[in-house]
Design an enzyme around this catalytic site. Structure first.
Site, PDB file in Angstrom:
ATOM      1  CD  GLU A  42      -3.009  -0.681  -0.098  1.00  0.00           C
ATOM      2  OE1 GLU A  42      -2.988   0.458  -0.617  1.00  0.00           O
ATOM      3  OE2 GLU A  42      -3.731  -1.594  -0.508  1.00  0.00           O
ATOM      4  CE1 TYR A 125      -6.631   3.385  -0.271  1.00  0.00           C
ATOM      5  CE2 TYR A 125      -4.247   3.473  -0.043  1.00  0.00           C
ATOM      6  CZ  TYR A 125      -5.379   2.845  -0.502  1.00  0.00           C
ATOM      7  OH  TYR A 125      -5.273   1.661  -1.173  1.00  0.00           O
ATOM      8  CG  ASP A 143      -7.765   4.650  -3.775  1.00  0.00           C
ATOM      9  OD1 ASP A 143      -8.999   4.685  -3.887  1.00  0.00           O
ATOM     10  OD2 ASP A 143      -7.055   3.852  -4.409  1.00  0.00           O
TER      11      ASP A 143
END
Length: 379
Positions: A42, A125, A143
Site C-alpha cells: 500500500e 487512506y 483513494d
DNA sequence: GAGACGTGGAA
DNA sequence: TTTCCAAGTCT
C-alpha cells in the site's frame, strides 16, 4: 448527487464482488493477508502505478522478508531498494513505522484504522486499506480510485482536491462497503478504477457496474471527478559540479533538510545561491564560474578550475520544481582532503552502488555523451 | 488548507 | 515537448 436505497446497495455489492472474484487481478501482495505484505504494498502504491510497483515489491520482500528485517536494515540498503520509486520519504517513514511496530508494539500490529494511523507514513487512506484488507474492519479506503469511481457512480460534484472532501466521500461510501468482505470491496473498487473507470479513456459501456453509474446514464462520465489543477512547477537553474581526482569523483549525500534526502549526487548549486545580496540581475556563466572557483578554494579548500560541459542543460521536472542544470567539470591531479566539504571520493565504477536519484543518473548520462564515453557505464 | 514531495507512462 | 496523471502523507 444520486442516493442509493438499501436494495440498490445490496445489488451493487453483489455485482461488484462477483466481478472481482471473476476478474480481480492476481497481484504479488494479494497472495495472503499478512499485514506486513499489505502495508508495504500500500505504501509503494501511493501515487505510483501497479506495474511500476511489482518488481520493487518483489525485490523488497526478498531483501526484507519480515518487519524485523526492515526495522534493522541499514539506510543505504533501504534507500537502494527504493531507488527509482520516488517520494523517498516513504522509505524512511516505512522503516520508522517498522521500528515502531517492533519496539513500541512488540511486533503486534494495531488492528484498527485508528490504531494504524498512529504509525509514521500511514494516513487516512492507507490505515483504512490495511485495516480492511488485513483485519476485516468495515471501513472504506478512499483513494484516487474511490474518488473517481464514486464521484461518477453518484455524480458527486465536490472538488476532490480539497482535503475536506475526503470526509464527505467516507460518509457516503461507509454504508456501501460490504460488511462481510470489506477488504475485497475496497480492492474491487481499485481494480474498477484502474480498468473500466480510468481517468483517461474509460470504458464505462463495458463496466460491470454501468447499470449503477449515474454519470454514464447522463453521458457525463468525463465530468467526474471534479478536481482543481495544481500550479505549474517553478523553474530552478542549477549547476552540477563534476570534480574528478585520482580517488574518483566527488559525491555528496543530500541532507535531511533537502529533498531526495539520503541519496547521493554530484555537488549541486542553485544559481540563486551564487547571487550577491546586492545583485540586481543574473550574473552570467563566467561570473558564476569565478564565484564558484573562489568559494571552493576558500570555503572548501578544494581548488578547482571549472570548465563548462557542452550540450543543453540537463532538465528534470518534479511535481513542484523544474530543474535546469548546467554541467561544470574540473580534473585534479592530486586528491585533496575533504575536511571542509561534506562529501566523499567515489571511483567511477562504484558510483552505481550508491543510492542515486534519477536526476543524478541523467547528469552522468549527459557527461558521458559529452566527451567522456563509458566513464560510468550508464549509457 | 495549500504546498512539498519523484518517477514513468500516455496522449 | 508539454501536460496530466497513478492505490497519499506530512507540514
Amino acid at each position: 448527487m444520486e442516493h442509493w436505497s438499501a436494495t440498490t446497495i445490496q445489488a451493487f455489492r453483489q455485482t461488484l464482488l462477483a466481478w472481482y472474484d471473476r476478474e480481480g487481478r492476481d497481484l504479488p501482495w494479494r497472495r495472503d493477508q499478512d499485514p506486513y505484505h499489505v502495508w508495504v504494498s500500500e505504501v509503494m502504491l501511493q501515487q505510483t502505478q501497479v506495474n511500476t510497483v511489482i518488481p520493487y515489491y518483489q525485490n523488497f520482500m526478498a531483501t526484507f522478508p519480515t518487519v524485523d528485517d526492515l526495522a534493522a536494515a541499514d539506510q543505504e540498503t533501504l534507500l537502494k531498494a527504493w531507488q527509482g520509486l520516488g517520494y523517498y520519504s516513504r522509505a524512511r517513514n516505512l522503516q520508522r513505522a517498522a521500528q515502531q511496530v517492533v519496539q513500541d508494539y512488540h511486533g503486534k500490529w494495531p488492528e484498527t484504522a485508528a490504531g494504524l494511523a498512529d504509525l509514521t507514513g500511514i494516513g487516512p487512506y492507507t490505515s483504512c486499506a490495511i485495516a480492511s484488507i488485513a483485519f476485516g474492519e468495515v471501513v472504506p479506503a478512499v483513494d484516487g480510485n474511490a474518488f473517481r469511481v464514486f464521484s461518477r457512480l453518484l455524480m458527486i460534484e465536490d472538488d476532490i482536491a480539497k482535503p475536506q472532501t475526503r470526509q464527505l466521500f467516507k460518509r457516503i461510501i461507509q454504508p456501501i462497503v460490504d460488511p462481510d468482505r470489506p477488504g475485497a470491496f475496497n480492492q474491487a473498487i481499485m481494480d474498477l478504477g484502474s480498468s473500466y473507470m480510468t481517468s483517461k479513456n474509460p470504458d464505462t459501456a463495458h463496466s460491470p457496474v454501468k447499470d449503477f453509474d449515474a454519470s454514464f446514464k447522463a453521458d457525463r462520465v468525463l465530468d467526474f471527478p471534479v478536481k482543481t489543477k495544481k500550479p505549474r512547477p517553478k523553474l530552478m537553474p542549477y549547476y552540477a559540479i563534476i570534480v574528478q581526482s585520482p580517488a574518483g569523483y566527488l559525491l555528496t549525500q543530500r541532507t535531511t533538510q533537502e529533498m531526495l534526502s539520503g541519496y547521493w549526487t554530484f555537488p549541486l548549486v542553485t544559481q540563486a545561491d551564487l547571487q550577491a545580496e546586492d545583485a540586481t540581475e543574473p550574473a552570467g556563466l563566467d561570473a558564476d564560474i569565478a564565484t564558484l572557483e573562489h568559494r571552493w578554494a576558500t570555503e572548501y579548500q578544494v581548488p578547482v578550475k571549472l570548465s563548462p560541459v557542452g550540450g543543453q542543460p540537463v532538465s528534470h521536472t518534479y511535481t513542484h520544481q523544474r530543474w535546469q542544470i548546467k554541467l561544470l567539470t574540473a580534473t585534479l591531479v592530486e586528491t585533496p582532503p575533504l575536511t571542509f566539504y561534506p562529501g566523499k571520493w567515489v571511483l567511477a565504477e562504484q558510483i552505481a552502488d550508491l543510492p542515486l536519484p534519477k536526476v543524478q543518473e541523467k547528469i552522468m548520462a549527459r557527461y558521458e555523451k559529452q566527451g567522456h564515453p563509458d566513464v560510468f557505464g550508464v549509457n
